[in-house]
Every structure is written in structure tokens, then in C-alpha cells.
Design a protein around this motif. Structure first.
Motif, mmCIF file in Angstrom:
data_model
loop_
_atom_site.group_PDB
_atom_site.id
_atom_site.type_symbol
_atom_site.label_atom_id
_atom_site.label_comp_id
_atom_site.label_asym_id
_atom_site.label_seq_id
_atom_site.Cartn_x
_atom_site.Cartn_y
_atom_site.Cartn_z
ATOM 1 N N ALA A 649 0.839 -1.196 0.000
ATOM 2 C CA ALA A 649 0.000 0.000 0.000
ATOM 3 C C ALA A 649 0.874 1.246 0.000
ATOM 4 O O ALA A 649 2.024 1.219 0.455
ATOM 5 C CB ALA A 649 -0.920 0.003 1.209
ATOM 6 N N SER A 650 0.314 2.340 -0.508
ATOM 7 C CA SER A 650 1.034 3.615 -0.577
ATOM 8 C C SER A 650 0.377 4.634 0.342
ATOM 9 O O SER A 650 -0.851 4.700 0.452
ATOM 10 C CB SER A 650 1.055 4.156 -2.014
ATOM 11 N N GLY A 651 1.195 5.446 1.023
ATOM 12 C CA GLY A 651 0.709 6.502 1.886
ATOM 13 C C GLY A 651 0.998 7.870 1.283
ATOM 14 O O GLY A 651 1.510 7.962 0.154
ATOM 15 N N PRO A 652 0.657 8.914 1.965
ATOM 16 C CA PRO A 652 0.194 8.919 3.356
ATOM 17 C C PRO A 652 -1.308 8.634 3.457
ATOM 18 O O PRO A 652 -2.042 8.755 2.482
ATOM 19 C CB PRO A 652 0.512 10.343 3.802
ATOM 20 N N GLY A 653 -1.702 8.274 4.669
ATOM 21 C CA GLY A 653 -3.113 8.046 4.922
ATOM 22 C C GLY A 653 -3.355 6.768 5.704
ATOM 23 O O GLY A 653 -2.424 6.081 6.139
ATOM 24 N N LEU A 654 -4.617 6.462 5.845
ATOM 25 C CA LEU A 654 -5.038 5.311 6.646
ATOM 26 C C LEU A 654 -5.295 4.123 5.731
ATOM 27 O O LEU A 654 -6.135 4.191 4.833
ATOM 28 C CB LEU A 654 -6.305 5.671 7.421
ATOM 29 N N LEU A 655 -4.545 3.033 5.958
ATOM 30 C CA LEU A 655 -4.821 1.785 5.247
ATOM 31 C C LEU A 655 -5.939 1.051 5.984
ATOM 32 O O LEU A 655 -5.830 0.792 7.189
ATOM 33 C CB LEU A 655 -3.570 0.909 5.194
ATOM 34 N N PRO A 663 -9.554 -9.015 19.132
ATOM 35 C CA PRO A 663 -8.375 -9.153 19.998
ATOM 36 C C PRO A 663 -7.449 -10.261 19.517
ATOM 37 O O PRO A 663 -7.889 -11.352 19.172
ATOM 38 C CB PRO A 663 -8.998 -9.501 21.363
ATOM 39 N N GLY A 664 -6.160 -9.954 19.483
ATOM 40 C CA GLY A 664 -5.164 -10.905 19.003
ATOM 41 C C GLY A 664 -4.476 -10.435 17.739
ATOM 42 O O GLY A 664 -3.387 -10.911 17.412
ATOM 43 N N TRP A 665 -5.101 -9.488 17.036
ATOM 44 C CA TRP A 665 -4.485 -8.979 15.812
ATOM 45 C C TRP A 665 -3.475 -7.876 16.125
ATOM 46 O O TRP A 665 -3.692 -7.043 17.008
ATOM 47 C CB TRP A 665 -5.542 -8.429 14.846
ATOM 48 N N GLY A 666 -2.365 -7.895 15.407
ATOM 49 C CA GLY A 666 -1.351 -6.856 15.469
ATOM 50 C C GLY A 666 -0.904 -6.513 14.053
ATOM 51 O O GLY A 666 -1.333 -7.155 13.086
ATOM 52 N N VAL A 667 -0.038 -5.510 13.909
ATOM 53 C CA VAL A 667 0.376 -5.085 12.572
ATOM 54 C C VAL A 667 1.832 -4.626 12.589
ATOM 55 O O VAL A 667 2.310 -4.080 13.585
ATOM 56 C CB VAL A 667 -0.545 -3.953 12.047
ATOM 57 N N GLN A 668 2.512 -4.899 11.494
ATOM 58 C CA GLN A 668 3.864 -4.406 11.258
ATOM 59 C C GLN A 668 3.889 -3.668 9.934
ATOM 60 O O GLN A 668 3.309 -4.128 8.942
ATOM 61 C CB GLN A 668 4.869 -5.548 11.215
ATOM 62 N N GLY A 671 8.277 -4.113 8.510
ATOM 63 C CA GLY A 671 9.025 -4.907 9.482
ATOM 64 C C GLY A 671 9.050 -4.343 10.883
ATOM 65 O O GLY A 671 9.647 -4.960 11.777
ATOM 66 N N LYS A 672 8.399 -3.216 11.125
ATOM 67 C CA LYS A 672 8.389 -2.613 12.452
ATOM 68 C C LYS A 672 6.965 -2.597 13.002
ATOM 69 O O LYS A 672 6.007 -2.351 12.267
ATOM 70 C CB LYS A 672 8.937 -1.182 12.388
ATOM 71 N N ALA A 673 6.844 -2.860 14.305
ATOM 72 C CA ALA A 673 5.531 -2.874 14.938
ATOM 73 C C ALA A 673 4.883 -1.503 14.834
ATOM 74 O O ALA A 673 5.536 -0.464 15.000
ATOM 75 C CB ALA A 673 5.656 -3.297 16.394
ATOM 76 N N ALA A 674 3.592 -1.511 14.558
ATOM 77 C CA ALA A 674 2.827 -0.272 14.446
ATOM 78 C C ALA A 674 1.543 -0.401 15.253
ATOM 79 O O ALA A 674 1.180 -1.483 15.725
ATOM 80 C CB ALA A 674 2.514 0.029 12.977
ATOM 81 N N GLU A 675 0.845 0.725 15.396
ATOM 82 C CA GLU A 675 -0.399 0.729 16.165
ATOM 83 C C GLU A 675 -1.556 0.294 15.272
ATOM 84 O O GLU A 675 -1.799 0.900 14.230
ATOM 85 C CB GLU A 675 -0.672 2.118 16.734
ATOM 86 N N LEU A 676 -2.248 -0.739 15.703
ATOM 87 C CA LEU A 676 -3.421 -1.206 14.966
ATOM 88 C C LEU A 676 -4.634 -0.438 15.450
ATOM 89 O O LEU A 676 -4.947 -0.438 16.644
ATOM 90 C CB LEU A 676 -3.630 -2.708 15.173
ATOM 91 N N LYS A 677 -5.313 0.201 14.530
ATOM 92 C CA LYS A 677 -6.498 0.976 14.856
ATOM 93 C C LYS A 677 -7.738 0.275 14.286
ATOM 94 O O LYS A 677 -7.653 -0.772 13.671
ATOM 95 C CB LYS A 677 -6.377 2.389 14.284
ATOM 96 N N GLY A 678 -8.869 0.919 14.484
ATOM 97 C CA GLY A 678 -10.106 0.384 13.935
ATOM 98 C C GLY A 678 -10.859 -0.455 14.953
ATOM 99 O O GLY A 678 -10.269 -1.064 15.853
ATOM 100 N N ARG A 682 -9.678 -3.555 10.334
ATOM 101 C CA ARG A 682 -8.299 -3.318 10.751
ATOM 102 C C ARG A 682 -7.760 -2.103 10.009
ATOM 103 O O ARG A 682 -7.832 -2.048 8.771
ATOM 104 C CB ARG A 682 -7.429 -4.539 10.458
ATOM 105 N N GLU A 683 -7.181 -1.177 10.764
ATOM 106 C CA GLU A 683 -6.675 0.062 10.176
ATOM 107 C C GLU A 683 -5.295 0.384 10.741
ATOM 108 O O GLU A 683 -4.989 0.065 11.893
ATOM 109 C CB GLU A 683 -7.633 1.221 10.471
#
Length: 728
Positions: A649-655, A663-668, A671-678, A682-683
Motif C-alpha cells: 500500500a502507498s501513503g500517506p493516509g489510513l490503510l 483481539p489478538g491482531w497486530g500489525v507491522q 518490518g516494524k511494529a505499528a499501532e493497529l487501529k479500527g 483493521r486500520e
């Protein structure tokens, strides 16, 4: 050193029970068919096949709609070296492992998966093994109770080929779970009898853990109920000498729970969000006990087809319908739900059980308790209002499996007494068998049937009369053979009920050829507009039967699962602008004609399937962002499995990935951990530029899987190892 004959005597029960499942599974083994009513499903769109040769059975249909897809995904996941944690294909994604009936961590499922066997073959082998394992379990339980080898064989074979086990074979989590219950009881009796208690402790722990991992929690509760009652009864009976055995039994069952923890923890976590999570009510209780066995269903205790056969037709001038008449007078009635039959032979042998022996009382108590609960007595009120989660369980009649199992085990004890009885006792038994058959047939009073299906009663009566005659003749021949001293005659007596039993069992296990895959774009999400779901006949309005999209690895907004997230249900209500579930089944989530097309697009749907006047399926593209998008364009999903999703995906913006966020889902990101929103979806925020985004699913529990493997291997080692002088 053991002689050849001694070795043969030790292994012949294993050989016998390994061959026994060939009788009900011969279509699968020799004709290459799969377990399940596939032909009944295939006549629906998009296959539009011919009408099946057998009547519609809405409960058996679940074998194709739920269990076959679950097993297919579990095998596929382990075949790729992964745990089957998430189902990405149905209901915009939901936890696969957290529905315990998927059996995602059950060792036999793992073995089938890593062996890369076809799903149909794997399910057949599993059915074969668990029918044999259930029979062998009752054999060893009967031996622990004091039965001789022939009597224990009769008891084990009667359970393995019982109407209950065969009627539920197409819904494999049931027989897989139930096959471990007799082993638990055998281990408990062994624990109280033996001075060296390590091996029975290991067997009880392993059986408990495997029962939980097999996955049907309602039957797990029945197994725990039976084991707890047996432990308490034996502990009280041997109050002075049995304290250590009682404590070891409790510890072994707790260890079994630890073995199953990697699967139980996600189930318990997810059940907090269940759409069926409601407080017990009096109205709910009355509906619950309404599914209990009725008195007129007791006639099938000796004759399996006394209420008709759901796999045969009853025909009249007005047409034809299923020959199983209870479905027309009792809401939710189903042949499998009322499979209480133990057979005339077991019925007759139980009369000769040495009831004065206190050793048998725990098993008799388990069978009696099961019978009282199955028939809807006030004991159900204690369970319904007193046990958390019990109000969401299925029909109370299902506990009949404990009655059938205990009846078969006790009949093995009656065999020895009958064998040693005199001629006068034999004559009394012969008269008893005939009178019992006549009595069972004549006391049955048919409830009032709707006029349009009244002819079903006449058809079922003809079947019942032939069943009574065949059953009585078989029982008499067997009793005569068991009463003689001739070994060859005794062998015939054991084989006769098995051979004659094929008259009943050939049509109990539904089979057919698996469904062909449907061609669907992998990254698309479809919405199939389905109509009602039939109780008495196949639903002609079905466009894509629930869950069958997952067999083609296609993504579908609707779906079908016994454990649904309440947020998913509420969202689909808003999309449909009405209840997504058909009145016939509250666990099915349909997309209905009232659907809001704008909300479909917002759900990531890219194609709508509808029925054309000629019966074909019309596929209409729908404009929208698709499953994944950013403000500057559509993101591309490049990889997906049962634990993760990777997108470019291309930014900037919300994917936004329009798959359910739980609960249990995370995002990278890169390769770096990021904040999962939504909340619903999943955002994640993206900076300017191109990115690789990986969403990973790691619920609580599966991290304990290495401990489970170590415990299982260790307990197996203890059970198999036989130190010199230790009892068997």
C-alpha cells in the motif's frame, strides 16, 4: 516369554475393532465417496445438480456446510506448517481455532494435515479410527468391570456400531469427543483397582486432554459429568483406601485440561463475544427442554428404525417425503438427536447383569442420570440455570450417548451370567426378547400427524414390523449361540449381530462425492443473496450454500458458524436492514434481498451473486474500495494464510483492511511494529511512500502448544511402557 496364542489374545481386540468400521464406511473405503450428504447440497446453485436419491436431513447437511470446510482448512493449514488460527474466508473473517469444533490442535487432525492427505480421505480415516477407538474403549471398560473377552467384544461392538455413533459420524467432532469417554471411565476404575497407579493416571489425563482437543464442548461436559460421578462413587465406596486414587483422578483430569489449554483459552476468550451469550430465562428453559426426548421416542431403545428411517422415502399419491415422522410433530426432531437405541441383544443381556455387585453401580448411575436428563426431567433446570454457558448448549437428548455407552458396557457383564445360566433361564430370556419386541411396538401411540404427511406413519410402521422381526430373530439366535459351549457357535453368536446390523447401518452414514471448487477471484469478496433455509427439503433459493465459498478459498460476507461475534451479527443486521439469520437457523448469516448495496461496497464486497429466472447465477460487479484501500488508491493484498495478511500500500493516509478486527491482531509496517487501529475493520496509519504491511493474528493460548506436545508424548510413553510385574 509369551506364547503365540497369548500374543494373539492380546492383540485380537485391536484387530477386530480396526476391521469393524468397514461395515458402516464401506462406501467411503471401497467406492471412494466422502462422508456427508454432498448430493443434497450439490443440487443447489451454483452446481444445480440432479435431485438426490435420499431425503433432506438438515442436521446432516452441517457435515458439508461446517465440518468439511473446517477440516479442509485445518488440514491445509497444518500442511503448510501453520496453526489454523483464523478463517479469512467467511463472515469477513473470524477465529477458526476459537470454535472448538474445528479441532485445530487435535493431534489426529495435525497428523492428517502434515501427511498432506486429501480432505475426504482424511475425514474417512478419522471416522474409521474413532469408531474403532470408541468400541475398543468400551471393551476395556467392560474388562475392568469384570467381563470376559467375548462379552466385552459384544459390548464394544454394540457401542461402535450403535445408532448414536453412526448417526453422528457425519458430524465428526461428536464421535471424536465421545470416543474418549469410555477410556476415561476405564482409567478411573483401573486407578482404584491398581496398586501401581502411574499408568491409569496417565491414561486418564491423556483421555481427558484428547476429549477436550477433539472439540465438542457439550459432549466434553457429558464426559466430565460421567467421570466425576464415577470418581465420587468409587471414592465413597472405598473411603478408607480410595482417597489417594480420588485425588489422583482429580489431578489427572486437571492435567488433561492443561493439555487442552492452547485450544480452550482462545475458545473461552472468544465466547465472551458470542451472539448466543444471554442470561438464562424461563422461556429459554422451556424451549430447551422442549428438545428433550419424548416418551414415544423411547420405543427406539431396542429398534433403531421404530420411528422411521430419515434416509428412505415414504411415498403416496401426493408425493414423497422422509419416512422419519417425528420431525412433523416435534420441533427440531432429528434421527441423530434421538438415537437412543441399544438394540434387543443388549437389552436382553442387561437383564442378566449382576446388579448386586457394587462395582457396577457407578456405571449404572451414569446411565440412569443420562436417561433422566435426556427425557427432560427437572434435573435439566439445575444444569440450565446453575452451570454457566449451559443455556447455550444443544438438545438435552444428546446425553443419551452416556446411556448407550453404559448399557453396552453393562451388557458385557450380563453375558457371563447368561453363559453360565441353565436351560430354564435361557427359555425365559428367549420369551423376554420376543415379548419386549412386541411390547415396544404395540405401546407406541403416534402423535397426531398433519393430514398431508399422515401416510408417513403407515410407511414407518411397515419398517418397524420388519425391524422387530429381524431384531427378535437375531437376538434369539445370538442368545442361543452364547448359551452353548461350542466355541465355533460362540463365534457365530458374536458375528451375527454385526452382520445383521448391516441391515440398519448401511443407510445411516450419508456419503457422496465432494463439491467441485467454484471459480472466484482470490482477492474479491462476494455477497451471495440467499433465501430461506429448508427444514423439510433442500432450499431451492440458495445461491451459494453457507461456508462452501471457503472450499474454493473465496471470501464471502455471509457465513455459518456455531460461535459468532456479536459485533459481526449486528453489523450484518445493519447491512441487510433486517435479521441476517433465516428463521430456521440462528447461526447462519445470509445476505438477503433487502440488502443495502452501499453498505455492501463499504464492506469490501466486489461482486453480488443473485439467481436469474432460469435458475442460473448472475454475478454483478459492485463499485467500491474492495477489501483493502488507502485514501490515494486501492491497496493490493499479496499474501494471506490462516495467521496473517500481507498488503502492499502507498501513503500517506489510513490503510483499511476490511476484515474483522478482533483481539489478538497486530500489525507491522515495513518490518516494524505499528499501532493497529479500527473497531470493526483493521486500520493502520501510513507515512508517505510505498509500504509492506503485515497483519498478524496471535490469540492467547497457542503459545502453550509445545507444552501440550511434551505432555502428550510423555503420557503416551508412560502408558505404553510395561515394567516387569506391573498389572495390565
Amino acid at each position: 516369554m509369551l506364547s503365540t496364542m497369548q500374543r494373539l489374545q492380546r492383540i485380537w481386540p485391536i484387530i477386530f475393532f480396526a476391521l469393524l468400521p468397514l461395515l458402516p464406511l464401506w462406501r467411503c473405503v471401497f467406492l471412494g465417496q466422502a462422508i456427508g450428504p454432498f448430493d443434497e447440497i450439490r443440487q443447489m446453485a451454483p452446481w444445480n445438480g440432479p435431485s438426490p436419491d435420499q431425503p433432506w436431513d438438515v442436521l446432516q447437511a452441517d457435515s458439508v456446510l461446517q465440518f468439511y470446510p473446517w477440516r479442509d482448512m485445518v488440514f491445509d493449514s497444518w500442511g503448510h506448517g501453520q496453526m489454523p488460527l483464523w478463517n479469512p474466508y467467511e463472515l469477513a473473517g473470524y477465529p477458526l481455532l476459537a470454535n472448538s469444533q474445528s479441532g485445530g490442535l487435535y493431534p489426529p487432525h495435525v497428523l492428517i494435515g502434515v501427511s498432506h492427505l486429501p480432505t475426504a480421505l482424511g475425514i474417512t480415516l478419522l471416522a474409521w479410527f474413532h469408531l474403532a477407538w470408541a468400541g475398543l474403549g468400551v471393551y476395556f471398560l467392560a474388562r475392568r468391570l469384570g467381563a470376559n473377552r467375548v462379552g466385552a467384544t459384544v459390548g464394544g461392538a454394540s457401542f461402535a456400531l450403535s445408532t448414536f455413533m453412526l448417526a453422528w459420524t457425519a458430524l465428526p467432532s461428536v464421535i471424536e469427543t465421545c470416543s474418549w469417554i469410555p477410556w476415561m471411565l476405564a482409567a478411573i476404575f483401573w486407578l482404584f483397582e491398581s496398586e501401581k497407579r502411574l499408568r491409569p493416571f496417565a491414561l486418564l489425563a491423556l483421555s481427558t486432554g484428547m476429549m477436550f482437543l477433539a472439540g465438542h464442548l457439550q459432549f466434553c461436559a457429558y464426559g466430565l459429568m460421567a467421570a466425576t460421578l464415577a470418581l465420587l462413587a468409587l471414592g465413597i465406596a472405598k473411603l478408607k483406601t480410595g482417597k489417594a486414587a480420588l485425588l489422583l483422578g482429580v489431578g489427572a483430569m486437571a492435567l488433561g485440561g492443561l493439555i487442552a489449554a492452547p485450544q480452550l483459552i482462545p475458545v473461552l476468550d472468544y465466547s465472551k463475544f458470542s451472539h448466543r451469550k444471554t442470561a438464562p430465562t424461563e422461556i429459554g428453559y422451556q424451549a430447551y427442554v422442549g428438545n428433550a426426548l419424548q416418551l414415544w421416542e423411547a420405543s427406539t431403545v431396542a429398534l433403531p428404525n421404530d420411528d422411521g428411517n430419515p434416509r428412505t422415502w415414504a411415498t403416496s399419491e401426493a408425493g414423497r417425503t422422509s419416512a422419519y415422522w417425528p420431525q412433523y410433530v416435534k420441533p427440531g426432531a432429528n434421527f441423530a438427536e434421538s438415537a437412543i437405541c441399544i438394540g434387543l441383544l443388549v437389552f436382553a443381556l442387561m437383564v442378566r447383569v449382576p446388579w448386586r455387585s457394587r462395582k457396577l453401580w457407578p456405571i449404572a448411575a451414569v446411565g440412569l442420570l443420562a436417561l433422566l436428563i435426556a427425557f427432560g426431567t427437572p434435573l435439566n433446570r439445575l444444569l440450565y440455570f446453575g452451570v454457566p454457558g449451559w443455556s447455550a448448549s444443544g438438545s438435552p437428548a444428546r446425553i443419551e450417548v452416556l446411556f448407550v455407552m453404559c448399557g453396552c458396557a453393562l451388557a458385557a457383564l450380563g453375558f457371563r451370567n447368561f453363559e453360565e445360566s441353565n436351560r430354564a433361564n435361557f427359555i425365559r430370556h428367549a420369551v423376554l426378547v420376543v415379548l419386549a419386541a412386541i411390547f415396544i411396538l404395540t405401546i407406541l401411540i403416534a402423535p397426531e400427524l398433519p393430514e398431508q404427511v399422515a401416510f408417513v406413519w403407515d410407511s414407518s410402521r411397515a419398517l418397524a414390523r420388519s425391524s422387530m422381526l429381524l431384531g427378535a430373530i437375531t437376538a434369539l439366535l445370538v442368545l442361543f449361540g452364547l448359551h452353548t459351549r461350542n466355541p465355533k457357535t460362540k463365534m457365530f453368536a458374536v458375528a451375527a449381530p454385526i452382520l445383521i446390523g448391516t441391515f440398519y447401518i448401511f443407510n445411516i452414514v450419508p456419503t457422496g462425492h465432494p463439491l467441485e471448487p467454484v471459480q472466484i477471484e482470490p482477492n474479491a469478496r462476494i455477497a451471495a443473496i440467499n433465501g430461506h433455509w429448508g427444514l423439510f427439503g433442500p432450499p431451492k433459493e440458495a445461491i451459494l450454500p453457507p461456508n462452501t465459498a471457503s472450499l474454493s478459498r473465496a471470501h464471502e460476507l455471509g457465513g455459518y458458524d456455531s460461535l459468532l461475534h456479536n459485533d459481526t451479527v449486528q453489523y450484518l443486521k445493519s447491512v441487510n436492514r433486517m435479521d441476517p439469520a433465516p428463521p430456521e437457523n440462528g447461526n447462519m448469516m445470509f445476505i438477503k434481498p433487502s440488502v443495502d448495496s452501499k453498505r455492501l461496497a463499504e464492506s469490501g464486497v466486489t461482486e453480488v451473486w443473485q439467481r436469474a429466472p432460469d435458475g442460473s447465477v448472475v454475478k454483478t460487479p459492485i463499485a467500491g474500495p474492495g477489501r483493502a484501500s488507502t485514501p490515494i488508491g486501492t491497496a493490493q493484498i499479496t499474501q494471506e494464510d490462516y495467521q496473517s495478511v500481507t498488503a502492499k500500500a502507498s501513503g500517506p493516509g489510513l490503510l483499511t483492511l476490511r476484515d474483522r478486527n478482533m483481539p489478538g491482531w497486530g500489525v507491522q509496517v515495513d518490518g516494524k511494529a505499528a499501532e493497529l487501529k479500527g473497531t470493526l475493520w483493521r486500520e493502520v496509519d501510513l507515512s508517505a511512500g510505498d509500504h509492506t504491511v503485515v497483519f498478524n493474528y496471535q490469540p492467547r493460548g497457542p503459545a502453550l502448544w509445545p507444552l501440550t506436545v511434551i505432555l502428550i508424548v510423555g503420557l503416551l510413553g508412560v502408558i505404553v511402557r510395561r515394567p516387569a510385574g506391573q498389572d495390565a
